[in-house]
Write a protein that holds these residues in place. Structure first.
Motif, PDB file in Angstrom:
ATOM      1  N   SER A 304       0.837  -1.197   0.000  1.00  0.00           N
ATOM      2  CA  SER A 304       0.000   0.000   0.000  1.00  0.00           C
ATOM      3  C   SER A 304       0.875   1.251   0.000  1.00  0.00           C
ATOM      4  O   SER A 304       2.099   1.190   0.076  1.00  0.00           O
ATOM      5  CB  SER A 304      -0.907  -0.006   1.235  1.00  0.00           C
ATOM      6  N   THR A 305       0.234   2.396  -0.063  1.00  0.00           N
ATOM      7  CA  THR A 305       0.928   3.683  -0.055  1.00  0.00           C
ATOM      8  C   THR A 305       1.329   4.049   1.371  1.00  0.00           C
ATOM      9  O   THR A 305       0.691   3.637   2.338  1.00  0.00           O
ATOM     10  CB  THR A 305      -0.003   4.761  -0.638  1.00  0.00           C
ATOM     11  N   ALA A 306       2.381   4.837   1.503  1.00  0.00           N
ATOM     12  CA  ALA A 306       2.877   5.230   2.818  1.00  0.00           C
ATOM     13  C   ALA A 306       1.908   6.176   3.516  1.00  0.00           C
ATOM     14  O   ALA A 306       1.235   6.990   2.876  1.00  0.00           O
ATOM     15  CB  ALA A 306       4.252   5.880   2.685  1.00  0.00           C
ATOM     16  N   GLU A 307       1.868   6.087   4.835  1.00  0.00           N
ATOM     17  CA  GLU A 307       0.987   6.948   5.634  1.00  0.00           C
ATOM     18  C   GLU A 307       1.286   8.425   5.402  1.00  0.00           C
ATOM     19  O   GLU A 307       0.374   9.244   5.270  1.00  0.00           O
ATOM     20  CB  GLU A 307       1.169   6.628   7.124  1.00  0.00           C
ATOM     21  N   ALA A 308       2.580   8.772   5.354  1.00  0.00           N
ATOM     22  CA  ALA A 308       2.967  10.176   5.216  1.00  0.00           C
ATOM     23  C   ALA A 308       2.461  10.761   3.899  1.00  0.00           C
ATOM     24  O   ALA A 308       2.041  11.918   3.844  1.00  0.00           O
ATOM     25  CB  ALA A 308       4.484  10.313   5.308  1.00  0.00           C
ATOM     26  N   THR A 309       2.498   9.950   2.836  1.00  0.00           N
ATOM     27  CA  THR A 309       2.043  10.415   1.523  1.00  0.00           C
ATOM     28  C   THR A 309       0.548  10.718   1.546  1.00  0.00           C
ATOM     29  O   THR A 309       0.102  11.783   1.091  1.00  0.00           O
ATOM     30  CB  THR A 309       2.351   9.366   0.446  1.00  0.00           C
ATOM     31  N   ILE A 310      -0.232   9.776   2.074  1.00  0.00           N
ATOM     32  CA  ILE A 310      -1.684   9.966   2.132  1.00  0.00           C
ATOM     33  C   ILE A 310      -2.035  11.126   3.061  1.00  0.00           C
ATOM     34  O   ILE A 310      -2.955  11.909   2.778  1.00  0.00           O
ATOM     35  CB  ILE A 310      -2.373   8.665   2.607  1.00  0.00           C
ATOM     36  N   THR A 312      -0.349  13.856   3.508  1.00  0.00           N
ATOM     37  CA  THR A 312      -0.141  15.113   2.768  1.00  0.00           C
ATOM     38  C   THR A 312      -1.316  15.385   1.842  1.00  0.00           C
ATOM     39  O   THR A 312      -1.794  16.525   1.750  1.00  0.00           O
ATOM     40  CB  THR A 312       1.163  15.047   1.955  1.00  0.00           C
ATOM     41  N   TYR A 313      -1.784  14.352   1.141  1.00  0.00           N
ATOM     42  CA  TYR A 313      -2.938  14.527   0.247  1.00  0.00           C
ATOM     43  C   TYR A 313      -4.191  14.913   1.027  1.00  0.00           C
ATOM     44  O   TYR A 313      -5.004  15.718   0.559  1.00  0.00           O
ATOM     45  CB  TYR A 313      -3.184  13.251  -0.558  1.00  0.00           C
ATOM     46  N   ILE A 314      -4.366  14.351   2.221  1.00  0.00           N
ATOM     47  CA  ILE A 314      -5.518  14.706   3.047  1.00  0.00           C
ATOM     48  C   ILE A 314      -5.456  16.187   3.432  1.00  0.00           C
ATOM     49  O   ILE A 314      -6.467  16.907   3.378  1.00  0.00           O
ATOM     50  CB  ILE A 314      -5.574  13.817   4.306  1.00  0.00           C
ATOM     51  N   SER A 315      -4.262  16.662   3.787  1.00  0.00           N
ATOM     52  CA  SER A 315      -4.090  18.078   4.133  1.00  0.00           C
ATOM     53  C   SER A 315      -4.441  18.974   2.950  1.00  0.00           C
ATOM     54  O   SER A 315      -5.071  20.027   3.112  1.00  0.00           O
ATOM     55  CB  SER A 315      -2.648  18.339   4.575  1.00  0.00           C
ATOM     56  N   MET A 316      -4.028  18.545   1.740  1.00  0.00           N
ATOM     57  CA  MET A 316      -4.332  19.336   0.551  1.00  0.00           C
ATOM     58  C   MET A 316      -5.825  19.297   0.228  1.00  0.00           C
ATOM     59  O   MET A 316      -6.399  20.292  -0.231  1.00  0.00           O
ATOM     60  CB  MET A 316      -3.531  18.809  -0.649  1.00  0.00           C
ATOM     61  N   ALA A 317      -6.478  18.166   0.473  1.00  0.00           N
ATOM     62  CA  ALA A 317      -7.920  18.061   0.229  1.00  0.00           C
ATOM     63  C   ALA A 317      -8.686  19.010   1.151  1.00  0.00           C
ATOM     64  O   ALA A 317      -9.676  19.632   0.737  1.00  0.00           O
ATOM     65  CB  ALA A 317      -8.387  16.625   0.437  1.00  0.00           C
ATOM     66  N   ILE A 334     -18.488  21.466   4.976  1.00  0.00           N
ATOM     67  CA  ILE A 334     -17.333  21.295   5.863  1.00  0.00           C
ATOM     68  C   ILE A 334     -17.269  19.875   6.405  1.00  0.00           C
ATOM     69  O   ILE A 334     -16.195  19.355   6.727  1.00  0.00           O
ATOM     70  CB  ILE A 334     -17.402  22.315   7.035  1.00  0.00           C
ATOM     71  N   GLU A 335     -18.432  19.198   6.466  1.00  0.00           N
ATOM     72  CA  GLU A 335     -18.484  17.824   6.979  1.00  0.00           C
ATOM     73  C   GLU A 335     -17.792  16.835   6.039  1.00  0.00           C
ATOM     74  O   GLU A 335     -17.420  15.741   6.464  1.00  0.00           O
ATOM     75  CB  GLU A 335     -19.945  17.390   7.183  1.00  0.00           C
ATOM     76  N   ALA A 336     -17.626  17.211   4.768  1.00  0.00           N
ATOM     77  CA  ALA A 336     -17.034  16.290   3.790  1.00  0.00           C
ATOM     78  C   ALA A 336     -15.610  15.917   4.153  1.00  0.00           C
ATOM     79  O   ALA A 336     -15.168  14.781   3.924  1.00  0.00           O
ATOM     80  CB  ALA A 336     -17.078  16.913   2.392  1.00  0.00           C
ATOM     81  N   THR A 337     -14.860  16.863   4.720  1.00  0.00           N
ATOM     82  CA  THR A 337     -13.457  16.579   5.065  1.00  0.00           C
ATOM     83  C   THR A 337     -13.223  16.498   6.568  1.00  0.00           C
ATOM     84  O   THR A 337     -12.094  16.227   6.997  1.00  0.00           O
ATOM     85  CB  THR A 337     -12.537  17.680   4.494  1.00  0.00           C
ATOM     86  N   LYS A 338     -14.264  16.738   7.345  1.00  0.00           N
ATOM     87  CA  LYS A 338     -14.097  16.801   8.801  1.00  0.00           C
ATOM     88  C   LYS A 338     -13.567  15.495   9.376  1.00  0.00           C
ATOM     89  O   LYS A 338     -12.721  15.497  10.286  1.00  0.00           O
ATOM     90  CB  LYS A 338     -15.440  17.159   9.449  1.00  0.00           C
ATOM     91  N   ALA A 339     -14.029  14.371   8.846  1.00  0.00           N
ATOM     92  CA  ALA A 339     -13.636  13.070   9.396  1.00  0.00           C
ATOM     93  C   ALA A 339     -12.423  12.458   8.693  1.00  0.00           C
ATOM     94  O   ALA A 339     -11.990  11.362   9.046  1.00  0.00           O
ATOM     95  CB  ALA A 339     -14.819  12.096   9.308  1.00  0.00           C
ATOM     96  N   LEU A 340     -11.876  13.155   7.705  1.00  0.00           N
ATOM     97  CA  LEU A 340     -10.736  12.610   6.966  1.00  0.00           C
ATOM     98  C   LEU A 340      -9.489  12.576   7.838  1.00  0.00           C
ATOM     99  O   LEU A 340      -9.094  13.590   8.415  1.00  0.00           O
ATOM    100  CB  LEU A 340     -10.452  13.459   5.720  1.00  0.00           C
ATOM    101  N   SER A 341      -8.868  11.413   7.928  1.00  0.00           N
ATOM    102  CA  SER A 341      -7.625  11.268   8.677  1.00  0.00           C
ATOM    103  C   SER A 341      -6.946   9.978   8.242  1.00  0.00           C
ATOM    104  O   SER A 341      -7.565   9.107   7.620  1.00  0.00           O
ATOM    105  CB  SER A 341      -7.898  11.222  10.181  1.00  0.00           C
ATOM    106  N   ILE A 345      -8.527   6.234   7.009  1.00  0.00           N
ATOM    107  CA  ILE A 345      -8.112   5.491   5.814  1.00  0.00           C
ATOM    108  C   ILE A 345      -7.578   4.124   6.208  1.00  0.00           C
ATOM    109  O   ILE A 345      -7.801   3.129   5.505  1.00  0.00           O
ATOM    110  CB  ILE A 345      -7.051   6.284   5.021  1.00  0.00           C
ATOM    111  N   ASN A 346      -6.890   4.060   7.340  1.00  0.00           N
ATOM    112  CA  ASN A 346      -6.337   2.775   7.812  1.00  0.00           C
ATOM    113  C   ASN A 346      -7.429   1.777   8.152  1.00  0.00           C
ATOM    114  O   ASN A 346      -7.189   0.569   8.185  1.00  0.00           O
ATOM    115  CB  ASN A 346      -5.457   3.006   9.042  1.00  0.00           C
ATOM    116  N   ASP A 347      -8.634   2.263   8.437  1.00  0.00           N
ATOM    117  CA  ASP A 347      -9.765   1.351   8.671  1.00  0.00           C
ATOM    118  C   ASP A 347     -10.174   0.645   7.381  1.00  0.00           C
ATOM    119  O   ASP A 347     -10.793  -0.429   7.426  1.00  0.00           O
ATOM    120  CB  ASP A 347     -10.966   2.122   9.227  1.00  0.00           C
ATOM    121  N   LEU A 348      -9.843   1.264   6.228  1.00  0.00           N
ATOM    122  CA  LEU A 348     -10.211   0.699   4.931  1.00  0.00           C
ATOM    123  C   LEU A 348      -9.045  -0.046   4.279  1.00  0.00           C
ATOM    124  O   LEU A 348      -9.231  -1.080   3.650  1.00  0.00           O
ATOM    125  CB  LEU A 348     -10.675   1.827   3.992  1.00  0.00           C
TER     126      LEU A 348
END
Length: 386
Positions: A304-310, A312-317, A334-341, A345-348
């Motif tokens: 899978s992709t590295a945690e640090a990479t994802i 950074t993308y979450i921060s940009m989103a 605002i709720e669309a990105t509120k739960a992003l972390s 992602i690690n749950d999926l």
């Protein structure tokens, strides 16, 4: 005395630069205690100047805000984002007046990358801004490529939900950030399968006779497109007719990624000069090697992709939320990105933690080492004589 200072500040009779440190401190405590946000903002700006930059176009954004073409430059070659080249599912260009809020939303998102207000007051160095702008552009492409599902032409950014981001980041985690956004393999297969029916058997025979390498047998583990041999020949034949194997007047047997990018994404994405990979299954001849032996394939489809990479993308989103405070742009909830972390992602998908680059399995290394010693022992005299 304090109230007199505050009133004079509000009436612009004195400036903050005229106060000493003790008076500034008292004025700040007064603003906090009385929830005077206007004064808090003014005092904060006195020290940081971050609010002075909110309406300024950053140094790397070389065009006017309302231009249909955005020119980006970080000190080297211009990067041209032609928004008018993108067509939404209603067959209107992104620059149409109907879609102005959507276009402004994308521009505001890009500008937020280097906005100190969006970065805790920090001024980010150029190399970091460049990297983050590229990531935001790829996320904009991800939205544009899914315009039909999001009904972009009708709802603009308002239909972007948490499920959309989770689905996107799951794909990026499993297939890599770039492949997760653009799905090069799936789109290439879809493209060629839509056109192979136009290729006749006579064309197939003639093409295979000219380029016999295309009818070679390929091991299952080396397949990426998973086309049948007949489909592969037809795909190469069709791509040849589209100029896929040309670069100017030169012939490229391994294919031209720039031509494939046009075939796959023309009118669908905003990013210019997309680096589109070519598949070995579509080569017309064996690629010349610069080494004695082929490189050992260490890729693992389960990695899978590295945690640090994802992360950074979450921060940009999350920077897309800058549009919530803009009157000229469409905005998601605002709720669309509120739960992003990363944890979400690690749950999926189990993301790759920080650590060393994955190396070959010890069984492979020890086997090769043993074979090397056995070869030297068996042929040592011949080697010395040579």
């Amino acid at each position: 005395m304090l109230k007199l200072i505050v009133n004079n500040l509000k009436e612009r009779k004195i400036g903050l630069h005229e106060l000493n440190s003790e008076e500034l401190t008292e004025a700040l405590h007064y603003a906090v205690a009385n929830q005077d946000f206007a004064l808090q903002r003014e005092i904060g700006n006195h020290f940081t100047h971050i609010y002075d930059q909110t309406d300024e176009i950053p140094y790397w954004f070389k065009s006017e805000y309302d231009d249909d073409v955005t020119i980006i430059n970080f000190g080297q070659r211009d990067k041209v984002v032609d928004w008018s080249s993108v067509t939404l599912e209603d067959c209107l260009p992104l620059t149409h007046s109907k879609h102005k809020p959507l276009l402004n939303g994308f521009k505001n998102w890009l500008l937020a990358v280097s906005d100190p207000l969006e970065n805790g007051g920090a001024v980010i160095k150029t190399s970091t801004v460049k990297m983050r702008v590229e990531k935001v552009l790829s996320l904009i492409d991800a939205i544009l490529l899914r315009s039909a599902a999001l009904q972009l032409s009708l709802y603009h950014l308002s239909h972007i939900t948490c499920d959309f981001w989770l689905s996107l980041f799951k794909a990026m985690s499993e297939n890599g950030p770039i492949n997760g956004v653009y799905d090069f393999t799936g789109r290439t297969v879809e493209l060629v399968k839509a056109h192979v029916k136009s290729i006749t058997q006579e064309q197939v025979n003639a093409f295979a006779s000219k380029y016999p390498f295309v009818i070679r047998d390929i091991a299952e583990d080396d397949l990426t497109l998973h086309l049948a041999k007949q489909e592969r020949v037809k795909a190469c034949c069709w791509l040849y007719s589209q100029g896929y194997y040309k670069y100017g007047s030169s012939f490229i047997a391994t294919g031209n990624g720039a031509v494939l990018a046009i075939l796959l994404f023309e009118g669908k994405i905003a990013s210019p000069s997309l680096n589109t990979p070519t598949s070995t299954e579509l080569w017309l001849t064996e690629k010349e090697r610069s080494t004695e032996y082929r490189p050992f394939n260490t890729e693992n489809s389960k990695t899978s992709t590295a945690e640090a990479t994802i992360n950074t993308y979450i921060s940009m989103a999350k920077l897309i939320n800058t549009n919530i405070f803009k009157d000229n742009a469409s905005s998601p909830s605002i709720e669309a990105t509120k739960a992003l972390s990363v944890r979400k992602i690690n749950d999926l998908v189990i993301l790759k933690p920080a650590g060393r680059t994955q190396t070959l399995h010890p069984d492979v290394v020890f086997k090769l080492t043993r074979q090397s010693f056995e070869f030297v022992l068996k042929f040592q005299q011949d080697i010395l004589d040579a």
